[in-house]
Scaffold this motif. Structure first.
Motif, PDB file in Angstrom:
ATOM      1  N   ALA A  68       8.256  22.159   4.886  1.00 30.05           N
ATOM      2  CA  ALA A  68       8.651  20.796   4.182  1.00 30.05           C
ATOM      3  C   ALA A  68       8.410  21.240   2.480  1.00 30.05           C
ATOM      4  O   ALA A  68       7.554  22.123   2.275  1.00 30.05           O
ATOM      5  CB  ALA A  68       7.699  19.820   4.344  1.00 30.05           C
ATOM      6  N   ILE A  69       9.290  21.060   1.637  1.00 30.46           N
ATOM      7  CA  ILE A  69       9.256  21.498   0.400  1.00 30.46           C
ATOM      8  C   ILE A  69       9.622  20.119  -0.676  1.00 30.46           C
ATOM      9  O   ILE A  69      10.145  19.184   0.031  1.00 30.46           O
ATOM     10  CB  ILE A  69      10.336  22.498  -0.249  1.00 30.46           C
ATOM     11  CG1 ILE A  69      11.552  22.080   0.056  1.00 30.46           C
ATOM     12  CG2 ILE A  69       9.813  23.735   0.588  1.00 30.46           C
ATOM     13  CD1 ILE A  69      12.590  23.187  -0.880  1.00 30.46           C
ATOM     14  N   LYS A  74       6.752   8.850  -5.248  1.00 26.22           N
ATOM     15  CA  LYS A  74       5.887   7.573  -5.110  1.00 26.22           C
ATOM     16  C   LYS A  74       5.530   7.224  -3.707  1.00 26.22           C
ATOM     17  O   LYS A  74       6.291   7.440  -2.886  1.00 26.22           O
ATOM     18  CB  LYS A  74       6.694   6.425  -5.834  1.00 26.22           C
ATOM     19  CG  LYS A  74       6.937   6.377  -7.244  1.00 26.22           C
ATOM     20  CD  LYS A  74       7.721   5.267  -7.825  1.00 26.22           C
ATOM     21  CE  LYS A  74       8.019   5.005  -9.103  1.00 26.22           C
ATOM     22  NZ  LYS A  74       8.832   3.960  -9.832  1.00 26.22           N
ATOM     23  N   PRO A  75       4.334   6.849  -3.759  1.00 24.83           N
ATOM     24  CA  PRO A  75       3.892   6.505  -2.562  1.00 24.83           C
ATOM     25  C   PRO A  75       4.700   5.437  -1.715  1.00 24.83           C
ATOM     26  O   PRO A  75       5.175   4.532  -2.296  1.00 24.83           O
ATOM     27  CB  PRO A  75       2.268   5.963  -2.775  1.00 24.83           C
ATOM     28  CG  PRO A  75       2.396   5.498  -3.794  1.00 24.83           C
ATOM     29  CD  PRO A  75       3.243   6.469  -4.617  1.00 24.83           C
ATOM     30  N   ASN A  76       4.947   5.532  -0.395  1.00 22.53           N
ATOM     31  CA  ASN A  76       5.771   4.363   0.297  1.00 22.53           C
ATOM     32  C   ASN A  76       4.835   4.534   1.834  1.00 22.53           C
ATOM     33  O   ASN A  76       4.011   5.208   2.017  1.00 22.53           O
ATOM     34  CB  ASN A  76       7.039   4.909   0.212  1.00 22.53           C
ATOM     35  CG  ASN A  76       7.412   6.396   0.769  1.00 22.53           C
ATOM     36  OD1 ASN A  76       6.971   6.833   1.993  1.00 22.53           O
ATOM     37  ND2 ASN A  76       8.008   7.247  -0.066  1.00 22.53           N
ATOM     38  N   ASN A  77       5.533   3.840   2.578  1.00 22.23           N
ATOM     39  CA  ASN A  77       5.032   3.752   3.868  1.00 22.23           C
ATOM     40  C   ASN A  77       5.669   4.769   5.019  1.00 22.23           C
ATOM     41  O   ASN A  77       5.372   4.671   6.383  1.00 22.23           O
ATOM     42  CB  ASN A  77       5.482   2.434   4.475  1.00 22.23           C
ATOM     43  CG  ASN A  77       4.437   1.183   3.705  1.00 22.23           C
ATOM     44  OD1 ASN A  77       3.357   1.495   3.232  1.00 22.23           O
ATOM     45  ND2 ASN A  77       5.287   0.197   3.494  1.00 22.23           N
ATOM     46  N   ASP A  78       6.267   5.704   4.627  1.00 16.34           N
ATOM     47  CA  ASP A  78       6.991   6.577   5.376  1.00 16.34           C
ATOM     48  C   ASP A  78       5.815   7.461   5.936  1.00 16.34           C
ATOM     49  O   ASP A  78       5.262   8.140   5.330  1.00 16.34           O
ATOM     50  CB  ASP A  78       8.072   7.601   4.790  1.00 16.34           C
ATOM     51  CG  ASP A  78       8.828   8.334   5.729  1.00 16.34           C
ATOM     52  OD1 ASP A  78       8.103   9.559   5.905  1.00 16.34           O
ATOM     53  OD2 ASP A  78       9.783   7.817   6.374  1.00 16.34           O
ATOM     54  N   SER A  79       5.618   7.351   7.228  1.00 21.79           N
ATOM     55  CA  SER A  79       4.674   8.051   7.918  1.00 21.79           C
ATOM     56  C   SER A  79       4.604   9.763   7.991  1.00 21.79           C
ATOM     57  O   SER A  79       4.026  10.154   7.666  1.00 21.79           O
ATOM     58  CB  SER A  79       4.327   7.926   9.481  1.00 21.79           C
ATOM     59  OG  SER A  79       5.847   8.056  10.189  1.00 21.79           O
ATOM     60  N   ARG A  82       3.746  10.380   4.315  1.00 25.30           N
ATOM     61  CA  ARG A  82       2.237  10.383   4.167  1.00 25.30           C
ATOM     62  C   ARG A  82       1.322  11.426   4.671  1.00 25.30           C
ATOM     63  O   ARG A  82       0.632  11.967   4.300  1.00 25.30           O
ATOM     64  CB  ARG A  82       1.684   8.938   4.644  1.00 25.30           C
ATOM     65  CG  ARG A  82       2.330   7.944   3.828  1.00 25.30           C
ATOM     66  CD  ARG A  82       2.007   6.409   4.780  1.00 25.30           C
ATOM     67  NE  ARG A  82       0.681   6.140   4.080  1.00 25.30           N
ATOM     68  CZ  ARG A  82       0.130   5.752   2.930  1.00 25.30           C
ATOM     69  NH1 ARG A  82       1.264   5.241   2.173  1.00 25.30           N
ATOM     70  NH2 ARG A  82      -1.000   5.401   2.639  1.00 25.30           N
ATOM     71  N   GLU A  83       1.838  11.700   5.869  1.00 24.59           N
ATOM     72  CA  GLU A  83       1.225  13.180   6.682  1.00 24.59           C
ATOM     73  C   GLU A  83       1.408  14.297   5.880  1.00 24.59           C
ATOM     74  O   GLU A  83       0.622  15.096   5.586  1.00 24.59           O
ATOM     75  CB  GLU A  83       1.825  13.028   8.092  1.00 24.59           C
ATOM     76  CG  GLU A  83       0.837  14.134   8.793  1.00 24.59           C
ATOM     77  CD  GLU A  83       1.840  14.325  10.419  1.00 24.59           C
ATOM     78  OE1 GLU A  83       1.018  15.090  11.124  1.00 24.59           O
ATOM     79  OE2 GLU A  83       2.820  13.566  10.457  1.00 24.59           O
ATOM     80  N   LEU A 129      -4.043   7.519  -0.408  1.00 29.76           N
ATOM     81  CA  LEU A 129      -3.394   8.477   0.372  1.00 29.76           C
ATOM     82  C   LEU A 129      -3.973   9.771   0.439  1.00 29.76           C
ATOM     83  O   LEU A 129      -3.965  10.547   1.190  1.00 29.76           O
ATOM     84  CB  LEU A 129      -1.981   8.566  -0.069  1.00 29.76           C
ATOM     85  CG  LEU A 129      -0.939   9.644   0.606  1.00 29.76           C
ATOM     86  CD1 LEU A 129      -1.083   9.333   2.054  1.00 29.76           C
ATOM     87  CD2 LEU A 129       0.295   9.498   0.007  1.00 29.76           C
ATOM     88  N   LEU A 130      -4.336  10.343  -0.971  1.00 29.46           N
ATOM     89  CA  LEU A 130      -4.543  11.950  -1.139  1.00 29.46           C
ATOM     90  C   LEU A 130      -6.355  11.749  -0.523  1.00 29.46           C
ATOM     91  O   LEU A 130      -6.596  12.774  -0.389  1.00 29.46           O
ATOM     92  CB  LEU A 130      -4.812  11.980  -2.692  1.00 29.46           C
ATOM     93  CG  LEU A 130      -3.376  12.108  -3.255  1.00 29.46           C
ATOM     94  CD1 LEU A 130      -3.648  12.575  -4.837  1.00 29.46           C
ATOM     95  CD2 LEU A 130      -2.535  13.078  -2.591  1.00 29.46           C
ATOM     96  N   GLN A 131      -6.891  10.571  -0.949  1.00 31.13           N
ATOM     97  CA  GLN A 131      -8.268  10.700  -0.328  1.00 31.13           C
ATOM     98  C   GLN A 131      -8.423  11.038   1.071  1.00 31.13           C
ATOM     99  O   GLN A 131      -9.622  11.440   1.618  1.00 31.13           O
ATOM    100  CB  GLN A 131      -9.082   9.671  -0.733  1.00 31.13           C
ATOM    101  CG  GLN A 131      -9.357   9.470  -2.381  1.00 31.13           C
ATOM    102  CD  GLN A 131      -9.916   7.862  -2.853  1.00 31.13           C
ATOM    103  OE1 GLN A 131      -9.530   7.055  -2.291  1.00 31.13           O
ATOM    104  NE2 GLN A 131     -11.017   8.081  -3.728  1.00 31.13           N
ATOM    105  N   GLN A 132      -7.455  10.380   2.146  1.00 29.04           N
ATOM    106  CA  GLN A 132      -7.465  10.716   3.284  1.00 29.04           C
ATOM    107  C   GLN A 132      -7.174  12.126   3.563  1.00 29.04           C
ATOM    108  O   GLN A 132      -7.647  12.592   4.808  1.00 29.04           O
ATOM    109  CB  GLN A 132      -5.944  10.053   3.753  1.00 29.04           C
ATOM    110  CG  GLN A 132      -5.958   8.566   3.745  1.00 29.04           C
ATOM    111  CD  GLN A 132      -4.640   7.977   4.345  1.00 29.04           C
ATOM    112  OE1 GLN A 132      -3.870   8.788   5.118  1.00 29.04           O
ATOM    113  NE2 GLN A 132      -4.440   6.777   4.150  1.00 29.04           N
TER     114      GLN A 132
END
Length: 640
Positions: A68-69, A74-79, A82-83, A129-132
């Motif tokens: 992945a590159i 922006k944060p969104n709900n796409d799993s 996020r992963e 998200l980043l804290q995860q």
């Protein structure tokens, strides 16, 4: 656990870099390395045996099955998104700890950048998200703030510009952001849908190369089945773009090209290439992501809109600071200079845009921690009783400074003019003289002369008594945070606008002081005391000696009090006698003779009004608190 270091984490759409600053030091932050490089392509790969790989390793390691590159958004709900983000940050964190470049855990505070156009809720969601990723202490701040801090602390911004208006143009891979920094406050400038990122240029190179490829259909099939091959080809386009803009003069020749290379297998190659002619076509072709406007046209429109917004606010930026990796494209400088062409505006591209944000984020983190500690130290001083005690201690000296010049001025402006009017027969009786002199004294007390005297003496008092004691409290704080002692001093006195034009705290203190002194003198009966002094010691008995017989004949008992009252009320000395009876020299001598007594009266009345002085102490203390608080806001810009 104590925070020992701040980590600037520049997670970019195209590249990622990390820097570290030591909290208790003012030394410049240091760039950290992953895979022996200070800048890494933002790439995350999965290898069945080696696990997750980042940067160049994810690209060159044989056997990588997933890649992945360019996944920052922006944060969104796409799993999947996020992963990918969380895993990338966690892998970076693990590598930095493993190489012992950072302390990790509670000792390290991470500052991660985001585009300044992101809203506060978007920043907060991104931070969660980043804290995860397992980083205990992490904060998300605008990248424009990092660019400003890097320019400030690297000595690229003079102090005057720090306090004026700076426009930051951050041209990134996914967005272009405009941020106005005015008096240290950041104001994002919105220009509509912000998709103006430099990755659109490399995407156009990719599509152009694919469209002209001899095996286009086969490549499309490979990219569909094996997305990591497409990712590598897109990176080849990015490197081609970067090569071109780093060496533009080499590619003016139609036969000379900036080239990239990616091997799909032994028979299929993907070779993007651009020169001046093809790059101009790419930059000026309509792009669907930009509403069918070209990249150049969109950039110019965005700059014009930012300029219009600033014009509406009446702001001419002193500096246009260009940053972000794509700010290396020289045509962006030319367009920016055309639009922000005011003689007062200086255009300054960042010399190391690829490292600017990481270094700036590390500086922002350190500055935040040190500035907070600095404000806490000053607030402890303000919250303590020290300011009140300091002012209270020097009140007797203020009284001494006031009594002599006030007494001299009162004699000059009220006593002597009144006596001269009586001498010239413009006033009939001494009772009339008392009324006239009281009126003159009240006018004098409320006039500019008294205010100037009190202002000057208060300034002397503040500068010579209050300021040294205050400096003894604030200088150690300045030394601790390694900023000039003058940062919390009022060495320019309290009369000018020593804090800023909007807060003339010195004038406010002095105005209260003047009003207080006037009320004390009039309310305390000082004017009546002056008349008594004059009548008792200098006029009554000489007149009584001349007119004593008539006074006795009037049936009055010749005692001091009655004689004074009778003479005051009834005796109208002929005008031809007055000038010899009360010559100009005698008036001057009388002024000198009553001066010590008048000073004593003033001193006693000032000392007696303790309640009023308590109010004055409180007002001066409050004024100093406000002034110091404002000085703190100015001083924190000097903290590193």
């Amino acid at each position: 656990m104590e925070i020992l270091e701040t980590i600037g984490f520049d997670l970019g759409h195209g590249e990622t870099s990390v820097a570290k600053a030591i909290v208790e030091s003012i030394e410049p932050p240091q760039m950290l390395e992953i895979n022996n490089k200070k800048n890494q392509i933002t790439a995350l790969g999965w290898h069945p045996q080696l696990g997750y790989l980042v940067g160049e390793q994810a690209l060159i390691q044989a056997g990588v099955t997933q890649l992945a590159i360019s996944f920052k958004q922006k944060p969104n709900n796409d799993s999947k998104y996020r992963e990918t983000i969380s895993t990338f940050v966690a892998t970076y964190y693990h590598l930095l700890k493993e190489s012992k470049q950072i302390e990790g855990n509670e000792s390290s505070y991470f500052y991660v950048g985001c585009p300044s156009g992101w809203s506060v809720p978007e920043r907060e969601e991104y931070q969660k998200l980043l804290q995860q990723a397992g980083i205990p202490q992490l904060n998300v701040v605008p990248e424009s703030r990092a660019a400003f801090m890097q320019a400030k602390e690297a000595g690229k911004l003079e102090y005057e510009k720090l306090l004026s208006s700076v426009l930051i143009v951050d041209i990134g891979s996914s967005t272009t952001d405009f941020t106005l920094v005015k008096s240290l406050e950041e104001i994002p400038i919105d220009f509509g849908s912000n998709a103006l990122g430099a990755s659109l240029i490399e995407k156009a190179i990719f599509e152009r190369t694919l469209a002209k490829h001899e095996q286009k259909a086969l490549l499309e099939k490979v990219f569909l089945e094996y997305p990591h091959h497409q990712a590598r080809c897109e990176l080849a386009c990015r490197k081609t773009k970067e090569d071109y803009f780093s060496n533009e003069q080499l590619y003016n020749d139609p036969q000379t090209f900036a080239r990239g290379f990616e091997s799909i297998n032994e028979q299929i190659y993907f070779i993007p290439q651009v020169n001046k002619l093809t790059m101009e076509e790419i930059l000026n072709q309509p792009l669907p992501e930009l509403g069918q406007k070209s990249w150049v046209r969109s950039f110019r429109s965005a700059l014009n809109e930012a300029k219009a917004n600033l014009d509406q606010l009446g702001i001419v930026p002193k500096l246009v600071l260009m940053t972000g990796g794509a700010s290396r494209m020289k045509f962006t400088h030319q367009i920016s200079q055309e639009i922000f062409n005011d003689p007062e505006t200086l255009l300054r591209p960042d010399p190391e845009p690829e490292r600017c944000i990481a270094l700036g984020l590390a500086r922002v983190g350190r500055w935040d921690l040190r500035a907070t500690a600095f404000k806490q130290e000053v607030n402890q001083l303000l919250d303590s009783n020290k300011l009140k005690q300091l002012i209270e201690k020097h009140i007797p000296e203020l009284i001494e400074l006031l009594t002599q010049p006030l007494a001299e001025s009162l004699i000059k402006n009220a006593v002597k003019p009144g006596l001269k009017d009586w001498q010239k027969n413009q006033i009939r009786t001494l009772a009339d003289l008392e009324i006239s002199m009281k009126s003159r004294a009240e006018q004098w007390l409320q006039g500019d002369i008294v205010q100037q005297i009190i202002n000057n003496q208060c300034i002397n008092w503040f500068n010579n008594k209050i300021q040294p004691d205050l400096a003894a409290e604030t200088d150690p704080i300045c030394r601790k945070f390694q900023i000039p002692r003058s940062s919390l001093r009022f060495e320019d006195s309290i009369d000018p606008a020593f804090v800023n034009p909007e807060l003339r705290i010195g004038d406010a203190i002095l105005a209260d002081t003047v009003a207080f002194i006037v009320n004390v003198l009039i309310g305390g009966g000082t004017v009546a005391s002056i008349i008594t002094l004059i009548l008792t010691g200098h006029l009554t008995w000489p007149i009584a000696l001349v007119y004593g017989a008539s006074v006795v004949a009037a049936g009055m008992e010749l005692n001091r009090k009655n004689v004074q009252e009778v003479i005051k009320t009834n005796v109208d000395i002929p005008g031809w006698v007055r000038s010899s009876f009360l010559s100009d020299k005698k008036i001057d001598d009388m002024g000198e003779q009553i001066k010590p007594e008048l000073e004593k009266v003033l001193r006693e009345q000032l000392i007696a009004n303790q309640e009023a002085f308590d109010k004055l102490i409180a007002k001066v203390g409050q004024g100093l608190q406000k002034a110091l608080s404002t000085k703190v806001q100015e001083a924190i810009i000097l903290i590193q």
